[in-house]
Design a protein around this motif. Structure first.
Motif, PDB file in Angstrom:
ATOM      1  N   ALA B  90       0.846  -1.191   0.000  1.00 57.43           N
ATOM      2  CA  ALA B  90       0.000   0.000   0.000  1.00 57.43           C
ATOM      3  C   ALA B  90       0.882   1.241   0.000  1.00 57.43           C
ATOM      4  O   ALA B  90       1.625   1.484   0.950  1.00 57.43           O
ATOM      5  CB  ALA B  90      -0.912  -0.010   1.216  1.00 57.43           C
ATOM      6  N   VAL B  91       0.793   2.023  -1.070  1.00 54.55           N
ATOM      7  CA  VAL B  91       1.591   3.245  -1.183  1.00 54.55           C
ATOM      8  C   VAL B  91       0.949   4.339  -0.333  1.00 54.55           C
ATOM      9  O   VAL B  91      -0.266   4.541  -0.396  1.00 54.55           O
ATOM     10  CB  VAL B  91       1.676   3.691  -2.660  1.00 54.55           C
ATOM     11  N   GLY B  92       1.754   5.042   0.450  1.00 53.42           N
ATOM     12  CA  GLY B  92       1.227   6.142   1.255  1.00 53.42           C
ATOM     13  C   GLY B  92       0.957   5.734   2.688  1.00 53.42           C
ATOM     14  O   GLY B  92       1.147   4.579   3.075  1.00 53.42           O
ATOM     15  N   PRO B  93       0.476   6.699   3.492  1.00 53.64           N
ATOM     16  CA  PRO B  93       0.332   6.473   4.935  1.00 53.64           C
ATOM     17  C   PRO B  93      -0.891   5.664   5.335  1.00 53.64           C
ATOM     18  O   PRO B  93      -0.996   5.221   6.481  1.00 53.64           O
ATOM     19  CB  PRO B  93       0.220   7.888   5.500  1.00 53.64           C
ATOM     20  N   GLY B  94      -1.821   5.460   4.410  1.00 50.13           N
ATOM     21  CA  GLY B  94      -3.016   4.717   4.794  1.00 50.13           C
ATOM     22  C   GLY B  94      -4.011   4.646   3.667  1.00 50.13           C
ATOM     23  O   GLY B  94      -3.974   5.459   2.746  1.00 50.13           O
ATOM     24  N   VAL B  95      -4.905   3.662   3.743  1.00 52.65           N
ATOM     25  CA  VAL B  95      -5.883   3.466   2.661  1.00 52.65           C
ATOM     26  C   VAL B  95      -7.231   4.096   2.967  1.00 52.65           C
ATOM     27  O   VAL B  95      -8.060   4.247   2.074  1.00 52.65           O
ATOM     28  CB  VAL B  95      -6.111   1.969   2.342  1.00 52.65           C
ATOM     29  N   CYS B  96      -7.479   4.437   4.240  1.00 50.77           N
ATOM     30  CA  CYS B  96      -8.832   4.847   4.631  1.00 50.77           C
ATOM     31  C   CYS B  96      -9.051   6.345   4.429  1.00 50.77           C
ATOM     32  O   CYS B  96      -8.220   7.157   4.833  1.00 50.77           O
ATOM     33  CB  CYS B  96      -9.095   4.481   6.085  1.00 50.77           C
ATOM     34  N   HIS B  97     -10.206   6.683   3.844  1.00 54.45           N
ATOM     35  CA  HIS B  97     -10.505   8.094   3.591  1.00 54.45           C
ATOM     36  C   HIS B  97     -10.732   8.874   4.886  1.00 54.45           C
ATOM     37  O   HIS B  97     -10.852  10.089   4.862  1.00 54.45           O
ATOM     38  CB  HIS B  97     -11.730   8.225   2.676  1.00 54.45           C
ATOM     39  N   TYR B 100      -6.871   6.713   8.317  1.00 55.13           N
ATOM     40  CA  TYR B 100      -6.251   5.585   9.014  1.00 55.13           C
ATOM     41  C   TYR B 100      -5.542   4.668   8.014  1.00 55.13           C
ATOM     42  O   TYR B 100      -5.873   4.644   6.830  1.00 55.13           O
ATOM     43  CB  TYR B 100      -7.302   4.783   9.785  1.00 55.13           C
ATOM     44  N   ARG B 101      -4.616   3.895   8.547  1.00 52.28           N
ATOM     45  CA  ARG B 101      -3.872   2.957   7.720  1.00 52.28           C
ATOM     46  C   ARG B 101      -4.826   1.897   7.146  1.00 52.28           C
ATOM     47  O   ARG B 101      -4.715   1.506   5.993  1.00 52.28           O
ATOM     48  CB  ARG B 101      -2.800   2.280   8.593  1.00 52.28           C
ATOM     49  N   SER B 102      -5.745   1.436   7.992  1.00 47.65           N
ATOM     50  CA  SER B 102      -6.731   0.437   7.591  1.00 47.65           C
ATOM     51  C   SER B 102      -8.133   0.989   7.790  1.00 47.65           C
ATOM     52  O   SER B 102      -8.377   1.774   8.710  1.00 47.65           O
ATOM     53  CB  SER B 102      -6.557  -0.824   8.461  1.00 47.65           C
ATOM     54  N   CYS B 103      -9.066   0.556   6.929  1.00 49.53           N
ATOM     55  CA  CYS B 103     -10.468   0.943   7.135  1.00 49.53           C
ATOM     56  C   CYS B 103     -11.075   0.261   8.359  1.00 49.53           C
ATOM     57  O   CYS B 103     -12.095   0.709   8.880  1.00 49.53           O
ATOM     58  CB  CYS B 103     -11.294   0.582   5.901  1.00 49.53           C
ATOM     59  N   PHE B 104     -10.445  -0.803   8.827  1.00 52.88           N
ATOM     60  CA  PHE B 104     -10.974  -1.540   9.987  1.00 52.88           C
ATOM     61  C   PHE B 104     -10.326  -1.028  11.267  1.00 52.88           C
ATOM     62  O   PHE B 104      -9.620  -1.770  11.945  1.00 52.88           O
ATOM     63  CB  PHE B 104     -10.746  -3.038   9.801  1.00 52.88           C
ATOM     64  N   PHE B 105     -10.551   0.237  11.586  1.00 49.54           N
ATOM     65  CA  PHE B 105      -9.872   0.861  12.731  1.00 49.54           C
ATOM     66  C   PHE B 105     -10.746   0.884  13.981  1.00 49.54           C
ATOM     67  O   PHE B 105     -10.348   1.425  14.996  1.00 49.54           O
ATOM     68  CB  PHE B 105      -9.395   2.278  12.369  1.00 49.54           C
ATOM     69  N   ARG B 106     -11.928   0.272  13.896  1.00 47.87           N
ATOM     70  CA  ARG B 106     -12.842   0.257  15.043  1.00 47.87           C
ATOM     71  C   ARG B 106     -13.158  -1.169  15.459  1.00 47.87           C
ATOM     72  O   ARG B 106     -13.479  -2.011  14.614  1.00 47.87           O
ATOM     73  CB  ARG B 106     -14.162   0.952  14.679  1.00 47.87           C
ATOM     74  N   ALA B 107     -13.057  -1.427  16.754  1.00 47.01           N
ATOM     75  CA  ALA B 107     -13.433  -2.730  17.302  1.00 47.01           C
ATOM     76  C   ALA B 107     -14.741  -2.592  18.068  1.00 47.01           C
ATOM     77  O   ALA B 107     -14.966  -1.584  18.754  1.00 47.01           O
ATOM     78  CB  ALA B 107     -12.341  -3.254  18.223  1.00 47.01           C
ATOM     79  N   LEU B 108     -15.600  -3.591  17.910  1.00 44.21           N
ATOM     80  CA  LEU B 108     -16.840  -3.650  18.691  1.00 44.21           C
ATOM     81  C   LEU B 108     -16.554  -4.467  19.937  1.00 44.21           C
ATOM     82  O   LEU B 108     -16.148  -5.629  19.844  1.00 44.21           O
ATOM     83  CB  LEU B 108     -17.947  -4.329  17.881  1.00 44.21           C
ATOM     84  N   GLU B 109     -16.773  -3.873  21.080  1.00 46.91           N
ATOM     85  CA  GLU B 109     -16.488  -4.587  22.317  1.00 46.91           C
ATOM     86  C   GLU B 109     -17.739  -5.287  22.821  1.00 46.91           C
ATOM     87  O   GLU B 109     -18.861  -4.985  22.393  1.00 46.91           O
ATOM     88  CB  GLU B 109     -15.921  -3.618  23.343  1.00 46.91           C
TER      89      GLU B 109
END
Lengths: 136, 136
Positions: B90-97, B100-109
């Motif tokens: 992945a070119v650049g600091p992140g893929v998420c608009h 964030y680096r990843s679009c999956f940056f949230r966890a459901l607790e």
């Protein structure tokens, strides 16, 4: 940091969201299934992955026939809440009904050929018998 | 081991298959998009990921506005050929608009709360300006 809540967007694609299953230790992607709101709720409640089978049109507890259940270690949702990533402990030698650890055991090469990238970890017929637990 | 060929099953879900994007070094799952046969062919041809945007109903080259392109390192297909796993650089600091680096940056607790599990790696407005490159 905590934010208040998130609603999974089941409406975007006719009631289903793709659910990526990743081994929480190795990071390997094991399979992809689909979930409707009921299977998602049941996955959260039970701590084991329950998909919605598109071909059978009903809830499908992964491992119901094989015993190869997927224990939820972490549940993530993406930025626009239309896909989930479930990090799991996969019970048993593999998740794939063809006898591999991961369903993604084939690589497409640039010359058009397909390469099997993993070794079989179990004999499908010894686990599933005649009645295969197919993917959805 | 090589097997002869594989045809991606685009018909199963109305012309589209889910495409999981995974960082080929870290194993982190970065995002999920959809591909039709044309975007899949263009991804193979160009070596950079091209999705089909469901909201805009057209091909969507990831990074077309941000420069954050996804270089294909390996292309895998699952057992029933209705999902693909693309291991990328992945070119650049992140893929998420959302920065964030990843679009999956949230966890459901388990208590129902949502936890942000990553740090922002870039300011979205500096990359996308007013015109956001949203997910499909």
């Amino acid at each position: 940091m905590h934010v208040e809540s998130v609603s999974i967007d089941f409406d975007k694609a006719g009631g289903l969201v793709p659910a990526i299953i990743q081994d929480y230790r190795s990071g390997d992607v094991l399979m992809l299934g689909f979930m409707n709101s009921m299977s998602f709720a049941e996955t959260q409640r039970s701590g084991e992955v329950v998909f919605f089978s598109r071909s059978r049109n009903k809830l499908w507890k992964k491992g119901e026939s094989s015993g190869h259940v997927l224990k939820v270690r972490e549940l993530r949702v993406d930025c626009d809440a239309d896909a989930v990533l479930i990090r799991v402990e996969a019970v048993g030698p593999g998740v794939c009904h063809e006898g591999y650890r991961s369903c993604f055991f084939r690589a497409l090469e640039s010359d058009g050929q397909v390469k099997i990238t993993e070794e079989r970890t179990f004999a499908p017929e010894s686990v599933y018998g005649q009645q295969q637990e197919k993917k959805a």
